[in-house]
Design a protein around this motif. Sequence first.
Motif, PDB file in Angstrom:
ATOM      1  N   ALA A  33       0.827  -1.202   0.000  1.00 36.03           N
ATOM      2  CA  ALA A  33       0.000   0.000   0.000  1.00 36.03           C
ATOM      3  C   ALA A  33       0.867   1.261   0.000  1.00 36.03           C
ATOM      4  CB  ALA A  33      -0.925  -0.011   1.221  1.00 36.03           C
ATOM      5  N   TRP A  34       1.967   1.222   0.753  1.00 35.79           N
ATOM      6  CA  TRP A  34       2.869   2.367   0.777  1.00 35.79           C
ATOM      7  C   TRP A  34       3.518   2.575  -0.594  1.00 35.79           C
ATOM      8  CZ3 TRP A  34       3.712   6.646   3.013  1.00 35.79           C
ATOM      9  CH2 TRP A  34       4.952   7.309   2.876  1.00 35.79           C
ATOM     10  N   MET A  35       3.894   1.484  -1.251  1.00 37.29           N
ATOM     11  CA  MET A  35       4.462   1.590  -2.588  1.00 37.29           C
ATOM     12  C   MET A  35       3.446   2.176  -3.555  1.00 37.29           C
ATOM     13  SD  MET A  35       6.077  -1.436  -4.976  1.00 37.29           S
ATOM     14  CE  MET A  35       4.466  -2.243  -5.177  1.00 37.29           C
ATOM     15  N   ALA A  36       2.189   1.748  -3.459  1.00 44.04           N
ATOM     16  CA  ALA A  36       1.152   2.272  -4.345  1.00 44.04           C
ATOM     17  C   ALA A  36       0.928   3.758  -4.105  1.00 44.04           C
ATOM     18  CB  ALA A  36      -0.143   1.496  -4.142  1.00 44.04           C
ATOM     19  N   LEU A  37       0.903   4.170  -2.841  1.00 41.92           N
ATOM     20  CA  LEU A  37       0.713   5.588  -2.545  1.00 41.92           C
ATOM     21  C   LEU A  37       1.888   6.418  -3.043  1.00 41.92           C
ATOM     22  CD1 LEU A  37      -0.940   7.821  -1.167  1.00 41.92           C
ATOM     23  CD2 LEU A  37       0.269   7.273   0.972  1.00 41.92           C
ATOM     24  N   SER A 254       7.330  -0.831 -10.234  1.00 40.50           N
ATOM     25  CA  SER A 254       7.203  -2.060  -9.447  1.00 40.50           C
ATOM     26  C   SER A 254       5.755  -2.492  -9.341  1.00 40.50           C
ATOM     27  CB  SER A 254       7.786  -1.851  -8.046  1.00 40.50           C
ATOM     28  OG  SER A 254       9.146  -1.484  -8.106  1.00 40.50           O
ATOM     29  N   LEU A 255       4.856  -1.536  -9.164  1.00 40.30           N
ATOM     30  CA  LEU A 255       3.436  -1.880  -9.043  1.00 40.30           C
ATOM     31  C   LEU A 255       2.894  -2.444 -10.350  1.00 40.30           C
ATOM     32  CD1 LEU A 255       1.021  -1.815  -7.115  1.00 40.30           C
ATOM     33  CD2 LEU A 255       0.472   0.448  -7.996  1.00 40.30           C
ATOM     34  N   VAL A 256       3.235  -1.824 -11.467  1.00 36.29           N
ATOM     35  CA  VAL A 256       2.749  -2.299 -12.767  1.00 36.29           C
ATOM     36  C   VAL A 256       3.301  -3.689 -13.066  1.00 36.29           C
ATOM     37  CG1 VAL A 256       2.765  -1.879 -15.246  1.00 36.29           C
ATOM     38  CG2 VAL A 256       2.402   0.018 -13.666  1.00 36.29           C
ATOM     39  N   VAL A 261       1.291 -10.907 -11.730  1.00 27.16           N
ATOM     40  CA  VAL A 261       1.401 -11.951 -10.711  1.00 27.16           C
ATOM     41  C   VAL A 261       0.257 -11.843  -9.708  1.00 27.16           C
ATOM     42  CG1 VAL A 261       2.833 -12.829  -8.846  1.00 27.16           C
ATOM     43  CG2 VAL A 261       3.890 -12.093 -10.974  1.00 27.16           C
ATOM     44  N   LEU A 262      -0.064 -10.612  -9.305  1.00 28.57           N
ATOM     45  CA  LEU A 262      -1.173 -10.426  -8.374  1.00 28.57           C
ATOM     46  C   LEU A 262      -2.494 -10.859  -9.003  1.00 28.57           C
ATOM     47  CD1 LEU A 262      -0.228  -6.924  -6.891  1.00 28.57           C
ATOM     48  CD2 LEU A 262       0.063  -9.169  -5.831  1.00 28.57           C
ATOM     49  N   ALA A 263      -2.685 -10.532 -10.275  1.00 31.01           N
ATOM     50  CA  ALA A 263      -3.919 -10.924 -10.957  1.00 31.01           C
ATOM     51  C   ALA A 263      -4.024 -12.445 -11.087  1.00 31.01           C
ATOM     52  CB  ALA A 263      -3.981 -10.273 -12.334  1.00 31.01           C
ATOM     53  N   ALA A 264      -2.904 -13.102 -11.424  1.00 32.52           N
ATOM     54  CA  ALA A 264      -2.922 -14.558 -11.535  1.00 32.52           C
ATOM     55  C   ALA A 264      -3.206 -15.202 -10.181  1.00 32.52           C
ATOM     56  CB  ALA A 264      -1.586 -15.054 -12.092  1.00 32.52           C
TER      57      ALA A 264
END
Length: 282
Positions: A33-37, A254-256, A261-264
């Motif tokens: 979450a911190w990385m996304a923000l 990094s998020l993109v 992997v997160l979707a899979a």
Amino acid sequence: MTAAATTARARLRPAALTLLAWLAGLLFVLPVAWMALTSFHAEPDAATNPPSFTAPLTLDSYREFFGLNGGADPWAPLINSATASVFSTLLVLLLALPAAYALSIRRVARWRDVMFFFLSTKMLPLVAGLLPVYLIAKNTGLLDNIWLLVILFTAMNLPIAVWMMQSFLAEVPASLIEAAQIDGARLPVVLARVVAPVAAPGIAATALICFIFSWNEMLFARVLTGVTAETAPVFLTGFITSQGLFLAKVSAASLVISLPVLAAGFAAQDKLVQGLSLGAVK
């Protein structure tokens, strides 16, 4: 201890376990979450110390990642990572399924020694085999070739896949296989129409783990690729320059790169839970 105290204690225990589970989940989610923000902040705001939670949000880092502001094009590395991960995972499944069948259902002689051999191949540090692999790739003209990564990822993930699928296939009822063989089904038909459907959750869990390992691998991809076969993790290192570490850009990239992997994992989470619990003690 009174009955009321016993009842209160019995009710408090699930609540405490639930709270502990939430705290453990937050510990894993907070860095993401911190990385996304951070990825939605401008570089000056992302580099402040202490961090600024109320800084204005912007999409400049994502525009930079996708090359809209004159940056490098990320699509070729993303396609390379998808190609290497998908094809290596398919090859691993094609090789691991009959191997696990021979080690669990129709066990070969000294099958425990075979399992230990597969496990022993993971004891060698990857960096120890980097120079021989590089020399072989150079002499065969496979440097900067995506199919070299497919072969390497297949070899690296195959022992893990065999170990996982061996325990999954051991849960397949032998009566189903014997009934298929009595009806005249040969081994390929037994594997495709009997074993694979029954062990589908385990196969899905194995495929997901192999896909994640392949997608995240960077050591061999960094050394053996250049421009043509550059993968997404290698492309990510390009945001660390001599000018410094641009936190917002690195967070956005990094998020993109983590999204496939997160979707899979999200799409196959039910199969993953079923597969990883197939060998559990009931």
